[in-house]
Design a protein around this motif. Structure first.
Motif, short mmCIF file in Angstrom:
data_model
loop_
_atom_site.label_atom_id
_atom_site.label_comp_id
_atom_site.label_asym_id
_atom_site.label_seq_id
_atom_site.Cartn_x
_atom_site.Cartn_y
_atom_site.Cartn_z
N VAL A 189 0.85 -1.20 0.00
CA VAL A 189 0.00 0.00 0.00
C VAL A 189 0.88 1.25 0.00
CG1 VAL A 189 -1.98 1.15 1.07
CG2 VAL A 189 -1.65 -1.30 1.45
N VAL A 190 0.56 2.17 -0.90
CA VAL A 190 1.25 3.46 -0.95
C VAL A 190 0.20 4.56 -0.98
CG1 VAL A 190 3.12 2.41 -2.30
CG2 VAL A 190 1.33 3.70 -3.46
N ALA A 191 0.60 5.79 -0.66
CA ALA A 191 -0.36 6.90 -0.69
C ALA A 191 0.37 8.19 -1.02
CB ALA A 191 -1.06 7.03 0.66
N GLU A 192 -0.37 9.08 -1.64
CA GLU A 192 0.22 10.37 -2.03
C GLU A 192 -0.83 11.45 -1.81
OE1 GLU A 192 -0.30 11.99 -5.57
OE2 GLU A 192 0.63 13.64 -4.45
N GLY A 193 -0.45 12.50 -1.08
CA GLY A 193 -1.39 13.59 -0.85
C GLY A 193 -1.07 14.31 0.43
N ASP A 194 -1.70 15.49 0.60
CA ASP A 194 -1.36 16.35 1.74
C ASP A 194 -1.86 15.82 3.08
OD1 ASP A 194 -0.14 18.02 0.01
OD2 ASP A 194 -1.82 19.43 -0.16
N LEU A 195 -2.71 14.81 3.06
CA LEU A 195 -3.20 14.27 4.33
C LEU A 195 -2.06 13.72 5.18
CD1 LEU A 195 -6.47 12.14 3.86
CD2 LEU A 195 -6.13 14.15 5.29
N LEU A 196 -0.97 13.32 4.51
CA LEU A 196 0.15 12.70 5.23
C LEU A 196 1.45 13.41 4.90
CD1 LEU A 196 0.21 8.79 4.91
CD2 LEU A 196 -0.12 10.17 6.96
N PRO A 197 2.25 13.78 5.90
CA PRO A 197 3.60 14.28 5.61
C PRO A 197 4.38 13.22 4.82
CG PRO A 197 3.08 14.49 7.95
CD PRO A 197 1.97 13.69 7.33
N VAL A 198 5.34 13.66 3.99
CA VAL A 198 6.00 12.72 3.08
C VAL A 198 6.76 11.60 3.79
CG1 VAL A 198 6.21 14.27 1.10
CG2 VAL A 198 8.01 14.23 2.83
N ASP A 199 7.16 11.85 5.03
CA ASP A 199 7.93 10.80 5.72
C ASP A 199 7.04 9.90 6.59
OD1 ASP A 199 7.30 12.88 7.44
OD2 ASP A 199 9.13 12.67 8.62
N LYS A 200 5.72 10.07 6.50
CA LYS A 200 4.81 9.24 7.32
C LYS A 200 4.22 8.12 6.47
CE LYS A 200 4.94 11.34 11.34
NZ LYS A 200 6.38 11.63 11.29
N ILE A 201 4.19 6.95 7.06
CA ILE A 201 3.67 5.78 6.35
C ILE A 201 2.17 5.69 6.56
CG2 ILE A 201 3.66 3.25 6.49
CD1 ILE A 201 6.71 3.47 6.94
N LEU A 202 1.43 5.44 5.47
CA LEU A 202 -0.01 5.26 5.59
C LEU A 202 -0.28 4.02 6.43
CD1 LEU A 202 -3.02 5.78 4.65
CD2 LEU A 202 -2.57 4.02 2.98
N SER A 203 -1.02 4.20 7.49
CA SER A 203 -1.40 3.08 8.33
C SER A 203 -2.85 2.73 7.97
CB SER A 203 -1.29 3.53 9.80
OG SER A 203 -1.25 2.44 10.65
N PRO A 204 -3.09 1.56 7.40
CA PRO A 204 -4.42 1.26 6.87
C PRO A 204 -5.54 1.46 7.89
CG PRO A 204 -2.87 -0.43 6.21
CD PRO A 204 -2.15 0.45 7.18
N CYS A 205 -6.69 1.87 7.40
CA CYS A 205 -7.83 2.15 8.29
C CYS A 205 -8.34 0.86 8.94
CB CYS A 205 -8.94 2.87 7.54
SG CYS A 205 -9.98 1.79 6.55
N GLY A 206 -9.11 1.00 9.96
CA GLY A 206 -9.60 -0.15 10.72
C GLY A 206 -10.43 -1.10 9.88
N ALA A 207 -11.28 -0.54 9.00
CA ALA A 207 -12.13 -1.41 8.17
C ALA A 207 -11.28 -2.26 7.23
CB ALA A 207 -13.12 -0.55 7.39
N CYS A 208 -10.24 -1.66 6.66
CA CYS A 208 -9.35 -2.43 5.78
C CYS A 208 -8.62 -3.51 6.56
CB CYS A 208 -8.36 -1.51 5.08
SG CYS A 208 -9.11 -0.57 3.73
N ARG A 209 -8.21 -3.19 7.76
CA ARG A 209 -7.51 -4.19 8.58
C ARG A 209 -8.40 -5.40 8.84
NH1 ARG A 209 -3.34 -1.08 12.46
NH2 ARG A 209 -3.05 0.69 11.10
N GLN A 210 -9.68 -5.12 9.11
CA GLN A 210 -10.62 -6.23 9.36
C GLN A 210 -10.74 -7.11 8.11
OE1 GLN A 210 -12.37 -6.21 12.58
NE2 GLN A 210 -12.81 -8.32 12.04
N VAL A 211 -10.81 -6.47 6.94
CA VAL A 211 -10.92 -7.23 5.69
C VAL A 211 -9.61 -7.95 5.39
CG1 VAL A 211 -11.25 -7.03 3.18
CG2 VAL A 211 -12.73 -5.75 4.75
N MET A 212 -8.49 -7.28 5.64
CA MET A 212 -7.18 -7.93 5.42
C MET A 212 -7.06 -9.18 6.29
SD MET A 212 -5.09 -4.34 5.30
CE MET A 212 -3.50 -4.89 5.73
N LEU A 213 -7.52 -9.06 7.52
CA LEU A 213 -7.40 -10.20 8.43
C LEU A 213 -8.31 -11.35 8.02
CD1 LEU A 213 -6.17 -11.37 10.98
CD2 LEU A 213 -8.08 -10.38 12.25
N GLU A 214 -9.56 -11.04 7.68
CA GLU A 214 -10.48 -12.13 7.30
C GLU A 214 -10.02 -12.81 6.01
OE1 GLU A 214 -14.46 -11.47 8.28
OE2 GLU A 214 -15.26 -13.07 7.01
N THR A 215 -9.42 -12.03 5.12
CA THR A 215 -8.85 -12.61 3.89
C THR A 215 -7.77 -13.62 4.26
OG1 THR A 215 -9.29 -10.54 2.73
CG2 THR A 215 -7.71 -12.05 1.71
#
Ligand code: THU
Length: 158
Positions: free
Chosen positions: A95-121
């Protein structure tokens, strides 16, 4: 009785320190992030995943004016995989992300809903898969299992 939960991950200063296969996933995630439909957040997320047949599936976030109707990049890629490659196992998700929501040195930490889906997968395929997260300036962390991103998850783990 006090108990601790530990998670572990590996950190790299730049994704060019990864294996060639993993670098390809980062490149594909970066490329697909350009297809994000994100007129509201202006935050472009790309997800790529490698299957056991070596096929790469990608997805980007898709928003909607009725905000909750949108979907994160990770879930676009994971649900596409469930629909089109139900018998393949995921080996690695990136997973990668680009945009002002995150400073360039910060890693996108997936949202809770995605984590739940990632885990069930992961539980469905009965095999853990690696998760690679990359900041805009290249800093990378690698988890060995979706459990590390959602310890003590609802419902489906001990
Ligand atoms: N987003 C993702 O695609 N993945 C995440 O893990 C977090 C957030 C998207 C949702 C929305 O389109 C935008 O990023 C801003 O939250």
């Amino acid at each position: 009785m006090k108990q601790d939960v530990t998670i572990s991950f590996e950190r790299f200063n730049h994704w060019n320190e990864l294996s060639k296969n993993d670098q390809e996933l980062v490149e594909r995630a970066n490329a697909v992030s350009k297809t994000a439909y994100a007129p509201y957040s202006k935050f472009h997320v790309g997800a790529s995943l490698r299957l056991s047949n070596d096929e790469i599936v990608t997805g980007s976030n898709q928003e909607n004016i009725a905000y909750p109707s949108g979907l994160c990049a990770e879930r676009v890629a994971l649900f596409y995989t469930g629909a089109n490659f139900p018998d393949e196992q995921i080996e690695t998700l990136c997973v990668v992300a680009e945009g002002d929501l995150l400073p360039v040195d910060k890693i996108l930490s997936p949202c809770g809903a995605c984590r739940q889906v990632m885990l069930e997968t992961e539980v469905r395929q009965k095999k853990s898969y690696r998760i690679i997260l990359v900041s805009q300036n290249g800093v990378t962390i690698v988890f060995n299992s979706a459990v590390d991103l959602l310890p003590l998850a609802f419902g489906i783990t001990d």
